[in-house]
Enzyme design. Structure first.
Site, PDB file in Angstrom:
ATOM      1  N   ARG A 142       0.572  -1.151   0.002  1.00 58.02           N
ATOM      2  CA  ARG A 142       0.041  -0.004  -0.088  1.00 58.02           C
ATOM      3  C   ARG A 142       1.034   1.315  -0.102  1.00 58.02           C
ATOM      4  O   ARG A 142       0.534   2.170   0.620  1.00 58.02           O
ATOM      5  CB  ARG A 142      -0.869  -0.054   1.162  1.00 58.02           C
ATOM      6  CG  ARG A 142      -1.874  -1.040   1.383  1.00 58.02           C
ATOM      7  CD  ARG A 142      -2.970  -1.581   0.277  1.00 58.02           C
ATOM      8  NE  ARG A 142      -3.480  -2.737   0.182  1.00 58.02           N
ATOM      9  CZ  ARG A 142      -2.945  -3.579  -0.286  1.00 58.02           C
ATOM     10  NH1 ARG A 142      -2.001  -3.547  -1.193  1.00 58.02           N
ATOM     11  NH2 ARG A 142      -3.427  -4.742  -0.321  1.00 58.02           N
ATOM     12  N   SER A 184      -9.870  -0.280   4.365  1.00 56.98           N
ATOM     13  CA  SER A 184      -8.946  -0.295   5.545  1.00 56.98           C
ATOM     14  C   SER A 184      -8.324   0.967   6.178  1.00 56.98           C
ATOM     15  O   SER A 184      -7.997   1.806   5.486  1.00 56.98           O
ATOM     16  CB  SER A 184      -7.746  -1.062   5.570  1.00 56.98           C
ATOM     17  OG  SER A 184      -8.306  -2.528   4.947  1.00 56.98           O
ATOM     18  N   GLU A 254      -3.861   3.929   6.432  1.00 59.00           N
ATOM     19  CA  GLU A 254      -3.746   3.670   5.080  1.00 59.00           C
ATOM     20  C   GLU A 254      -4.706   4.712   4.472  1.00 59.00           C
ATOM     21  O   GLU A 254      -4.537   5.319   3.541  1.00 59.00           O
ATOM     22  CB  GLU A 254      -4.583   2.322   4.860  1.00 59.00           C
ATOM     23  CG  GLU A 254      -4.425   2.047   3.617  1.00 59.00           C
ATOM     24  CD  GLU A 254      -4.808   0.446   3.188  1.00 59.00           C
ATOM     25  OE1 GLU A 254      -4.357  -0.392   4.092  1.00 59.00           O
ATOM     26  OE2 GLU A 254      -5.663   0.164   2.320  1.00 59.00           O
TER      27      GLU A 254
HETATM   28  C1  LIG Z   1     -15.302  -1.012   0.846  1.00 55.16           C
HETATM   29  C2  LIG Z   1     -13.736  -0.876   0.423  1.00 55.16           C
HETATM   30  C3  LIG Z   1     -12.966  -1.861   0.513  1.00 55.16           C
HETATM   31  C4  LIG Z   1     -11.503  -1.714  -0.043  1.00 55.16           C
HETATM   32  N1  LIG Z   1     -10.649  -2.844  -0.100  1.00 55.16           N
HETATM   33  C5  LIG Z   1      -9.280  -2.582  -0.394  1.00 55.16           C
HETATM   34  C6  LIG Z   1      -8.599  -3.727  -0.612  1.00 55.16           C
HETATM   35  O1  LIG Z   1      -9.052  -4.896  -0.257  1.00 55.16           O
HETATM   36  N2  LIG Z   1      -7.349  -3.476  -0.817  1.00 55.16           N
HETATM   37  C7  LIG Z   1      -6.729  -2.177  -1.217  1.00 55.16           C
HETATM   38  O2  LIG Z   1      -5.618  -2.061  -1.724  1.00 55.16           O
HETATM   39  N3  LIG Z   1      -7.658  -1.083  -1.062  1.00 55.16           N
HETATM   40  C8  LIG Z   1      -8.951  -1.197  -0.818  1.00 55.16           C
HETATM   41  N4  LIG Z   1      -9.549  -0.108  -0.804  1.00 55.16           N
HETATM   42  C9  LIG Z   1      -9.148   1.090  -0.933  1.00 55.16           C
HETATM   43  C10 LIG Z   1      -9.166   1.460  -2.151  1.00 55.16           C
HETATM   44  O3  LIG Z   1      -9.874   0.730  -2.998  1.00 55.16           O
HETATM   45  C11 LIG Z   1      -7.985   2.039  -2.980  1.00 55.16           C
HETATM   46  O4  LIG Z   1      -7.055   2.858  -2.136  1.00 55.16           O
HETATM   47  C12 LIG Z   1      -8.020   2.722  -4.294  1.00 55.16           C
HETATM   48  O5  LIG Z   1      -6.664   2.636  -4.898  1.00 55.16           O
HETATM   49  C13 LIG Z   1      -8.666   3.988  -4.091  1.00 55.16           C
HETATM   50  O6  LIG Z   1      -8.714   4.689  -5.319  1.00 55.16           O
HETATM   51  P1  LIG Z   1      -9.225   6.110  -5.609  1.00 55.16           P
HETATM   52  O7  LIG Z   1      -9.488   6.276  -6.942  1.00 55.16           O
HETATM   53  O8  LIG Z   1     -10.905   5.876  -4.958  1.00 55.16           O
HETATM   54  O9  LIG Z   1      -8.360   6.926  -5.037  1.00 55.16           O
HETATM   55  P2  LIG Z   1      -8.639   8.282  -3.643  1.00 55.16           P
HETATM   56  O10 LIG Z   1      -8.982   7.394  -2.596  1.00 55.16           O
HETATM   57  O11 LIG Z   1      -9.341   9.075  -4.304  1.00 55.16           O
HETATM   58  O12 LIG Z   1      -7.189   8.511  -3.361  1.00 55.16           O
HETATM   59  C14 LIG Z   1      -6.208   7.748  -2.878  1.00 55.16           C
HETATM   60  C15 LIG Z   1      -4.864   8.207  -3.044  1.00 55.16           C
HETATM   61  O13 LIG Z   1      -4.564   8.048  -4.425  1.00 55.16           O
HETATM   62  C16 LIG Z   1      -4.046   9.258  -5.016  1.00 55.16           C
HETATM   63  N5  LIG Z   1      -4.343   9.280  -6.394  1.00 55.16           N
HETATM   64  C17 LIG Z   1      -5.636   8.961  -6.887  1.00 55.16           C
HETATM   65  N6  LIG Z   1      -5.449   9.295  -8.245  1.00 55.16           N
HETATM   66  C18 LIG Z   1      -4.312   9.296  -8.429  1.00 55.16           C
HETATM   67  C19 LIG Z   1      -3.681   9.541  -9.890  1.00 55.16           C
HETATM   68  N7  LIG Z   1      -4.129   9.486 -10.902  1.00 55.16           N
HETATM   69  N8  LIG Z   1      -2.258   9.880  -9.751  1.00 55.16           N
HETATM   70  C20 LIG Z   1      -1.746   9.971  -8.719  1.00 55.16           C
HETATM   71  N9  LIG Z   1      -2.280   9.667  -7.276  1.00 55.16           N
HETATM   72  C21 LIG Z   1      -3.437   9.417  -7.352  1.00 55.16           C
HETATM   73  C22 LIG Z   1      -4.863  10.531  -4.001  1.00 55.16           C
HETATM   74  O14 LIG Z   1      -3.992  11.511  -4.258  1.00 55.16           O
HETATM   75  C23 LIG Z   1      -4.804   9.835  -2.676  1.00 55.16           C
HETATM   76  O15 LIG Z   1      -3.511   9.923  -2.054  1.00 55.16           O
HETATM   77  C24 LIG Z   1     -11.025  -0.364  -0.158  1.00 55.16           C
HETATM   78  C25 LIG Z   1     -12.136   0.638  -0.173  1.00 55.16           C
HETATM   79  C26 LIG Z   1     -13.329   0.465   0.196  1.00 55.16           C
HETATM   80  C27 LIG Z   1     -14.248   1.817   0.253  1.00 55.16           C
END
Ligand SMILES: Cc1cc2nc3c(=O)[nH]c(=O)nc-3n(C[C@H](O)[C@H](O)[C@H](O)COP(=O)(O)OP(=O)(O)OC[C@H]3O[C@@H](n4cnc5c(N)ncnc54)[C@H](O)[C@@H]3O)c2cc1C
Length: 285
Positions: A142, A184, A254
């Site tokens: 992560r 998480s 996280e």
């Molecule tokens: C119910 C649930 C279950 C989940 N289970 C898991 C799991 O099992 N494993 C896991 O790893 N994650 C899990 N997650 C977390 C989530 O799926 C990941 O972290 C995912 O990568 C978030 O993507 P996002 O587009 O929503 O990013 P955001 O939440 O909008 O941003 C997260 C971070 O990524 C950065 N970011 C976003 N887009 C870009 C880009 N284009 N370039 C550079 N940086 C960027 C942002 O600046 C921020 O720091 C879960 C979330 C939920 C709600």
């Protein structure tokens, strides 16, 4: 730059935040450095004093195959990637259908399930500075050291979509609560589980207002409807303090806290024991 109003109490997976004006990244211009980039907010907690925010425009929502490489735009939703791979019999992306987010967010967080991580098949990323190969990036559990918006990511292309893996990932997720959360809350410390530690200090099921460390899975900070940022932060700090006092382990967030008061706060986002010791915690009323 163009802007878009986003209501974060609807847009973010944890359903916290107000309506904010978000800049749209369409071209690489120097002013993008003034903003914090978001994806689809499945891993962020928006505060009451957020920094200026930006998101990739629709221009970066695409999937294409070029020269035997899978190229995916940073704004492409994970569900779209999963459907594309299923339809085109592409292997190694089965786990993505269970990870909410956009491709840029998945790569930035090196999102994954157990040993299945987005970096496993990554070839390179494209940012405003150009193309960066996988071995030029520091990454781990992560974590990546990427410091620019990811506009596109390219992956090795292998064929053979595996339906049994989809079922396996579905089962892996069955203990996760369906109540709104940001996934998480803390990273698992080496050799242990954040959920186990939160439970061990008596915070599983601990509720403040509408925010709770879920009684289904303690590492999920869930919002029962009207949860707010202050209650979420209180619970985060409480878990960090108690786990540290009892186990000498610092729980690293996280979830990404987007509030100017906390963004440079190493206690929330980094492993900084000294900072914790310097702080006296106030009791929540
Ligand atoms: C119910 C649930 C279950 C989940 N289970 C898991 C799991 O099992 N494993 C896991 O790893 N994650 C899990 N997650 C977390 C989530 O799926 C990941 O972290 C995912 O990568 C978030 O993507 P996002 O587009 O929503 O990013 P955001 O939440 O909008 O941003 C997260 C971070 O990524 C950065 N970011 C976003 N887009 C870009 C880009 N284009 N370039 C550079 N940086 C960027 C942002 O600046 C921020 O720091 C879960 C979330 C939920 C709600």
């Amino acid at each position: 730059m163009n802007y878009k109003d986003i209501n974060f109490s609807k847009y973010s997976s944890i359903k916290i935040g107000t309506t904010l004006n978000v800049a749209l990244l369409e071209e690489c211009v120097s002013s993008i450095e003034d903003y914090y980039l978001i994806g689809s907010c499945n891993n962020v907690l928006i505060g009451t004093e957020p920094p200026p925010l930006m998101m990739l425009s629709k221009k970066y929502d695409y999937i294409k195959i070029e020269d035997g490489i899978l190229k995916i735009g940073g704004a492409t939703p994970s569900g779209k990637v999963a459907s594309f791979c299923k339809k085109n019999n592409i292997a190694n992306f089965e786990f993505v259908s269970h990870l909410p987010g956009k491709l840029g967010g998945l790569v930035y967080m090196n999102a994954g399930l157990k040993e299945y991580e987005i970096f496993n098949n990554l070839v390179n990323i494209t940012t405003c500075s150009g193309v960066k190969k996988r071995d030029e990036i520091n990454y781990g559990y992560r974590f990546t050291d990427i410091s620019e918006p990811i506009l596109e990511a390219a992956f090795k292309l292998s064929y053979g979509f595996d339906e049994t893996k989809v079922e396996m990932f579905k089962k892996m997720r069955s203990n996760q609560p369906r109540t709104p959360s940001a996934g998480s809350c803390f990273k698992n410390p080496e050799g242990d589980y954040a959920g186990r530690l939160i439970e061990a200090v008596g915070l599983k099921g601990k509720r403040v207002g509408d925010m709770e460390f879920s009684s289904e899975h303690a590492n999920f900070l869930v919002n029962h409807g009207d949860g707010n940022f202050d209650d979420a932060i209180f619970l985060i700090k409480e878990a960090q303090r108690k786990v540290f006092e009892e186990f000498d382990i610092w729980l690293e967030c996280e979830v990404v806290v987007l509030d100017k008061r906390y963004m440079s706060d190493k206690r929330l986002n980094r492993n900084a024991r000294e900072a914790l010791n310097a702080e006296s915690y106030t009791t929540h009323t």
